[in-house]
Every structure is written in C-alpha cells, then in structure tokens.
Design an enzyme around this catalytic site. Structure first.
Site, PDB file in Angstrom:
ATOM      1  N   THR A 121       0.860  -1.186   0.000  1.00 36.49           N
ATOM      2  CA  THR A 121       0.000   0.000   0.000  1.00 36.49           C
ATOM      3  C   THR A 121       0.895   1.234   0.000  1.00 36.49           C
ATOM      4  O   THR A 121       1.631   1.459   0.973  1.00 36.49           O
ATOM      5  CB  THR A 121      -0.904  -0.012   1.255  1.00 36.49           C
ATOM      6  N   GLU A 158      -6.412 -10.136   6.741  1.00 36.83           N
ATOM      7  CA  GLU A 158      -5.734 -11.143   7.561  1.00 36.83           C
ATOM      8  C   GLU A 158      -6.800 -12.002   8.229  1.00 36.83           C
ATOM      9  O   GLU A 158      -7.851 -11.512   8.619  1.00 36.83           O
ATOM     10  CB  GLU A 158      -4.859 -10.476   8.621  1.00 36.83           C
ATOM     11  N   ASN A 218      -9.681   1.615   2.562  1.00 36.99           N
ATOM     12  CA  ASN A 218      -9.400   1.491   3.995  1.00 36.99           C
ATOM     13  C   ASN A 218      -9.931   2.682   4.789  1.00 36.99           C
ATOM     14  O   ASN A 218     -10.420   2.526   5.914  1.00 36.99           O
ATOM     15  CB  ASN A 218      -7.900   1.304   4.238  1.00 36.99           C
ATOM     16  N   CYS A 270      -3.043  -2.077   8.934  1.00 36.67           N
ATOM     17  CA  CYS A 270      -3.479  -1.287   7.775  1.00 36.67           C
ATOM     18  C   CYS A 270      -4.272  -0.026   8.116  1.00 36.67           C
ATOM     19  O   CYS A 270      -3.831   1.070   7.812  1.00 36.67           O
ATOM     20  CB  CYS A 270      -4.279  -2.172   6.828  1.00 36.67           C
ATOM     21  N   LYS A 331      -7.509  -8.690  15.727  1.00 35.45           N
ATOM     22  CA  LYS A 331      -8.802  -9.245  15.325  1.00 35.45           C
ATOM     23  C   LYS A 331      -8.663 -10.763  15.346  1.00 35.45           C
ATOM     24  O   LYS A 331      -7.536 -11.280  15.458  1.00 35.45           O
ATOM     25  CB  LYS A 331      -9.236  -8.718  13.956  1.00 35.45           C
TER      26      LYS A 331
HETATM   27  N1  LIG Z   1      -1.348  -7.267   6.226  1.00 32.07           N
HETATM   28  C1  LIG Z   1      -2.434  -6.980   5.552  1.00 32.07           C
HETATM   29  O1  LIG Z   1      -3.543  -7.391   5.894  1.00 32.07           O
HETATM   30  C2  LIG Z   1      -2.354  -6.145   4.298  1.00 32.07           C
HETATM   31  C3  LIG Z   1      -3.456  -6.106   3.436  1.00 32.07           C
HETATM   32  C4  LIG Z   1      -3.367  -5.333   2.281  1.00 32.07           C
HETATM   33  C5  LIG Z   1      -2.223  -4.590   2.023  1.00 32.07           C
HETATM   34  N2  LIG Z   1      -1.181  -4.629   2.903  1.00 32.07           N
HETATM   35  C6  LIG Z   1       0.020  -3.854   2.577  1.00 32.07           C
HETATM   36  O2  LIG Z   1       0.985  -4.759   2.059  1.00 32.07           O
HETATM   37  C7  LIG Z   1       2.297  -4.340   2.451  1.00 32.07           C
HETATM   38  C8  LIG Z   1       2.988  -5.468   3.214  1.00 32.07           C
HETATM   39  O3  LIG Z   1       2.259  -5.711   4.405  1.00 32.07           O
HETATM   40  P1  LIG Z   1       2.506  -7.008   5.299  1.00 32.07           P
HETATM   41  O4  LIG Z   1       1.486  -6.987   6.361  1.00 32.07           O
HETATM   42  O5  LIG Z   1       2.629  -8.185   4.407  1.00 32.07           O
HETATM   43  O6  LIG Z   1       3.941  -6.647   5.917  1.00 32.07           O
HETATM   44  P2  LIG Z   1       4.955  -7.621   6.699  1.00 32.07           P
HETATM   45  O7  LIG Z   1       5.702  -6.746   7.617  1.00 32.07           O
HETATM   46  O8  LIG Z   1       4.225  -8.801   7.218  1.00 32.07           O
HETATM   47  O9  LIG Z   1       5.930  -8.142   5.538  1.00 32.07           O
HETATM   48  C9  LIG Z   1       6.861  -7.325   4.859  1.00 32.07           C
HETATM   49  C10 LIG Z   1       8.100  -8.163   4.588  1.00 32.07           C
HETATM   50  O10 LIG Z   1       8.987  -7.454   3.716  1.00 32.07           O
HETATM   51  C11 LIG Z   1      10.315  -7.796   4.075  1.00 32.07           C
HETATM   52  N3  LIG Z   1      11.218  -6.812   3.461  1.00 32.07           N
HETATM   53  C12 LIG Z   1      11.458  -5.525   3.825  1.00 32.07           C
HETATM   54  N4  LIG Z   1      12.328  -4.958   2.970  1.00 32.07           N
HETATM   55  C13 LIG Z   1      12.659  -5.882   2.045  1.00 32.07           C
HETATM   56  C14 LIG Z   1      13.490  -5.881   0.899  1.00 32.07           C
HETATM   57  N5  LIG Z   1      14.155  -4.784   0.498  1.00 32.07           N
HETATM   58  N6  LIG Z   1      13.608  -7.028   0.184  1.00 32.07           N
HETATM   59  C15 LIG Z   1      12.928  -8.134   0.558  1.00 32.07           C
HETATM   60  N7  LIG Z   1      12.097  -8.187   1.623  1.00 32.07           N
HETATM   61  C16 LIG Z   1      11.960  -7.072   2.359  1.00 32.07           C
HETATM   62  C17 LIG Z   1      10.264  -7.794   5.581  1.00 32.07           C
HETATM   63  O11 LIG Z   1      11.348  -8.501   6.149  1.00 32.07           O
HETATM   64  C18 LIG Z   1       8.915  -8.490   5.836  1.00 32.07           C
HETATM   65  O12 LIG Z   1       9.056  -9.881   5.963  1.00 32.07           O
HETATM   66  C19 LIG Z   1       2.104  -3.079   3.270  1.00 32.07           C
HETATM   67  O13 LIG Z   1       2.231  -1.967   2.424  1.00 32.07           O
HETATM   68  C20 LIG Z   1       0.685  -3.189   3.749  1.00 32.07           C
HETATM   69  O14 LIG Z   1       0.092  -1.945   4.007  1.00 32.07           O
HETATM   70  C21 LIG Z   1      -1.214  -5.403   4.023  1.00 32.07           C
END
Ligand SMILES: NC(=O)c1ccc[n+]([C@@H]2O[C@H](COP(=O)([O-])OP(=O)(O)OC[C@H]3O[C@@H](n4cnc5c(N)ncnc54)[C@H](O)[C@@H]3O)[C@@H](O)[C@H]2O)c1
Length: 459
Positions: A121, A158, A218, A270, A331
């Site tokens: 995002t 999630e 969101n 989020c 949640k």
């Molecule tokens: N979690 C959700 O429900 C959800 C839903 C929709 C969108 N998003 C969006 O998706 C994105 C990721 O969210 P998430 O919850 O999966 O985050 P997260 O923290 O669970 O995962 C991110 C991962 O990226 C890795 N990372 C960081 N820099 C890196 C790099 N340069 N190379 C390789 N790996 C790297 C981290 O080690 C981590 O494991 C965010 O922008 C979030 O807003 C999340």
C-alpha cells in the site's frame, strides 16, 4: 509465469503461495533470514488459516522457493511484485524506504524487460518514485533496459487472506499508457486470467487512481467503524442499544450491514497507518481531510473505552485488582498484534496498578514480544501479566473479565464456569459478543459498548 515476490510477509507469502497454487513458478525473497529459514524448514512464520497447506503443497511440487538471494530473485521473475512493509514514518506518512530499496535492487540486477508491481500500500505517486529508482540504477550501469511499474493494491483481510486472494471481490490494476505499460498490462491480464473465469473482476485504471483506491477503501472502512463507535458512546449515555440501531440502519441497502460493529477500536497493520498516510498526502497538497482526522481521533479514544469503563467501576487506582483478558490479537484468526486495542488496555490496567491474566488462541508468543517493547520503560510491570493456558484458566480469581478480540471460541462460554472462577461476575465486553438481557438473567454484571439500555426501573 515466472514470478518474484519481494517481501514474504502477510501479503507477500499469501500472494506467492496462491500464485504458485495456480501453476506459476514463484520465487519469494525476504531480507529476514529467520523467516526464510522457517519457510525452508517446512514451517510458516505467520498464522493464517489454510496457508501452511498451500505452501507445503507447492514447495513439494517445486513451484515455490524461498531465499534471501536478491540477485537470483531479480533474475527469476518476469513479473516482480513489491510486497514489503510501508510502516508509518514519524510524521504519519508512509515510509517508502523498503519499497525504494526493492526498486533499486531490481534496477541493479535486471537483465531484460520486467513488470514491476507495487502491491504494497503506497501513496499516490509512488509508482513514479519506483520508476525513478530503477532508472537511476540502470543509468549507473549505463544499461538501457525497459520496464513498467504497475499498481496492483492488495485487498485481502488477515485471517481470511487465502480465501480473499483466491476469490477476490475485485482486482485493481493501474497501468500507464506507454508501450511498456501495454506490455505490462497484457502480462498482468494473463497472470490474473484464472481469477476472472467466472466473471470479470479486474478494474483497469491509471496508476494513480489504483494507488488511491486502496487508501480510499481502507479510509471508508475505518470511517464506518469510528462512526459507529462514536454513536455507541452516545447510545450508552442516552440509554439506547447500538446493536438494535445497527440492524435498523444496516437493512437500508444504501448503508448495508458490513463494518458497522461498535467495539473497542480498530487496530492492525493497515487501517491506522493508511488513514494517517492519506491525511498526510492531503497535507502535502495543502488540504486537511477533516473526516479522517476525526476518524483517527475517535479511534484513539475508543481504544481507551474498556479501560475507562473498568476504572469507572473499580476506581482509578487499580492496585490489588486482577483482571482476565480474552483476546490479544487485533482481530480474530490472526496473530497480528500491530496497533491492537489490547495493548492500550493492558497499558491502562498495568500502569494503574492492576495485574492481569491474558489468553489468546494464537498470539501469545507475539504478545510477549510486543509487550516487552510497550513496557520498555517499566519492565517490572511485565511481571504482573500471567499468560493463561486457556480461557477458563485466565478467569481464576479475577475481579472481572474484559473481552478484546471476538474469537469464535469466546462466543458461547459455559457461563456457570465463568461465574465460578471470577471473584465477582462482571464482564466488560469490548466486542459486544453477548446479549445484555441474557447476561442480566444469568446474574452477570455486563458492560458492553453502546448497550446500556434503560430498564423500566432505571427510568
Ligand atoms: N497485512 C495486511 O492485511 C495487508 C493487506 C493489504 C495490504 N497490505 C500492505 O501490504 C504491504 C505489506 O504488508 P505485510 O502486512 O505483508 O507486511 P509484513 O511486515 O508482514 O511483511 C513485509 C516483509 O517485507 C520484508 N522486506 C522488507 N524490505 C525488504 C526488501 N528490500 N527485500 C525483501 N524483503 C523485504 C520484511 O522482512 C517483511 O518480511 C504493506 O504496504 C501493507 O500496508 C497489508
């Protein structure tokens, strides 16, 4: 297709596993060696229903691999998904350092045309910054290679992430109008074709509109929650039942039933950060998003509602008091503790002198980790937390039970057993799981959110 996923967190791992399940050849990269080791040893680093089986099946079939090797990851995928975290920066804006680091790596190692997909995002305009970061790396090594940056925000929830990814309500894809953009569009169309078999779910748009759509979604959902929470607080004062009101308004198709539950505030990775980041984007353009400022303020206040109700009932000084807490995750069906309401409640209770016994079906380990951070200034308070073996165990000798997360396992407890364990039968229900009238019949003093209906005697 050959796909690389950069960032193997909640979104990256689900995306990678589901795309592998559809037959793609997926390479999942992460900088966190611990996560990659867990995955390569057959485990998964997060709790997400159904995910472990899909990962195991596709690993066994050789369709998904996990690595920290950046160069190999760039070489692998014709399509490179950026799914790294975008946490809030100090000023509330989205911190793009991980996204831009991923982009730089692509520019550094790419050897042919790449479709670069922003799945994280990211604020409106980020695709341009990702393009610039890749171009700068290409210029550094005097390479003239083509690529196209596409926005494909993720809408999974999630706790239901696999289901959401496999059966999405919509797929939003923003491509630009250039010839590279057209090439990217046709690859994205091919990749997502299996999701569109029943009916077309993809909304094609320009890149900025796609980036904006994620924040708008969101922000809208957070607004509905804060709106209901604010009304629930009023309902408590005027003696109305917010649950009856919810049914009464939700039946209007223009309003609908979803996301109208009053409770003790929204959390997670989020809504809090995305609402803030959208406000921050507006400020960059000299605008104030007044509704979203209120949404955030209402939510911050709502996270204190349970603590306030407990202090109104037991007094501000809670020394010598002991409380049971059911639910720690932000949640149900996840172990995610980011911005969880339980953290605010625990802060209030422990810092007011109380001790607690907590139980959550999956986030106990994660809770221990984040609570150490929350109480870094007063580590002695951590000794006032007992991690209970099960929900009933948490109740023993507690002055009251507070429910923070609406796990299914908490919905129909044996109330006689609950009463037998609590010192006094008092429940603070932050998720409105129970009916106040039923609680009264059972002899339980019940405090819900917005459910203080006046009885004939009160009037
Ligand atoms: N979690 C959700 O429900 C959800 C839903 C929709 C969108 N998003 C969006 O998706 C994105 C990721 O969210 P998430 O919850 O999966 O985050 P997260 O923290 O669970 O995962 C991110 C991962 O990226 C890795 N990372 C960081 N820099 C890196 C790099 N340069 N190379 C390789 N790996 C790297 C981290 O080690 C981590 O494991 C965010 O922008 C979030 O807003 C999340």
């Amino acid at each position: 297709m050959k796909i690389t996923i950069i960032g193997t967190g909640y979104v990256g791992l689900v995306t990678g596993a589901c795309l592998a399940e559809l037959g793609n050849d997926v390479f999942c990269l992460d900088v966190d060696q611990r996560k990659i080791d867990i995955l390569n040893n057959g485990g998964i680093p997060i709790h997400e229903p159904g995910l472990e089986e899909i990962v195991a099946r596709n690993r066994a079939a050789g369709r998904i691999q996990f690595s920290t090797d950046v160069e190999a990851s760039v070489r692998h995928g014709d399509v490179q998904f950026i799914a790294v975290g975008t946490p809030p920066d100090e000023d509330g804006s989205a911190d793009l350092q991980y996204v831009l680091a991923a982009a730089k790596n692509i520019g550094k190692y790419m050897a042919g045309f790449k479709v670069v997909v922003d799945k994280s995002t990211v604020p409106v305009g980020t695709a341009d910054r990702v393009s610039a970061a890749i171009s700068a790396e290409l210029a550094n090594r005097a390479a003239t290679l083509e690529f196209s940056v596409v926005s494909n925000p993720e809408f999974l929830k999630e706790g239901a992430a696999v289901e959401d990814f496999m059966r999405p309500d919509r797929i939003v894809i923003g491509c630009d109008q250039t010839s590279q953009g057209e090439k990217a569009r046709s690859q994205m169309k091919k990749l997502y074709a299996p999701f569109n078999r029943n009916h077309e779910r993809t909304f094609w748009m320009d890149v900025r509109s796609a980036e904006f759509t994620k924040y708008a979604a969101n922000a809208m959902l957070a607004t509905r929650i804060s709106f209901m929470n604010e009304l629930a607080n009023l309902a408590d004062h005027v003696g109305a039942d917010i649950e009856a009101v919810r049914h009464g308004i939700g039946s209007d198709p223009r309003i609908g039933h979803s996301f109208l539950y009053a409770g003790c505030g929204y959390g997670g990775s989020c809504f809090p950060k995305d609402v803030q980041a959208l406000e921050r984007t507006a400020q960059d353009y000299g605008l104030n998003l007044l509704i979203l400022q209120a949404v955030e303020a209402v939510n911050a206040r709502q996270k204190q509602v349970l603590g306030n109700k407990i202090q109104q009932r037991f007094g501000e000084n809670l020394s010598g008091r002991h409380f049971a807490i059911w639910g720690l995750a932000f949640k149900p069906n996840t172990d995610d503790m980011r911005a969880a309401s339980s953290r605010v409640l625990l802060g209030e209770l422990l810092r007011s002198g109380a001790s607690v016994a907590v139980y959550d079906p999956v986030s106990m380990q994660e809770a221990k980790r984040v609570l150490e951070l929350d109480f870094y200034d007063a580590p002695e308070l951590l000794e006032s937390i007992r991690y209970a073996a099960n929900p009933m165990d948490a109740l023993v000798d507690a002055d009251a039970l507070a429910i923070v997360t609406e796990w299914k396992a908490f919905r129909s407890p044996d109330f006689d057993a609950v009463k037998a364990r609590l010192k006094q039968p008092v429940i603070f229900d932050g998720r409105n799981l129970f009916e106040p009238t039923v609680m009264t019949e059972l002899g339980i003093e019940y405090h819900g959110i917005g459910r203080s209906v006046l009885t004939r005697a009160d009037k």
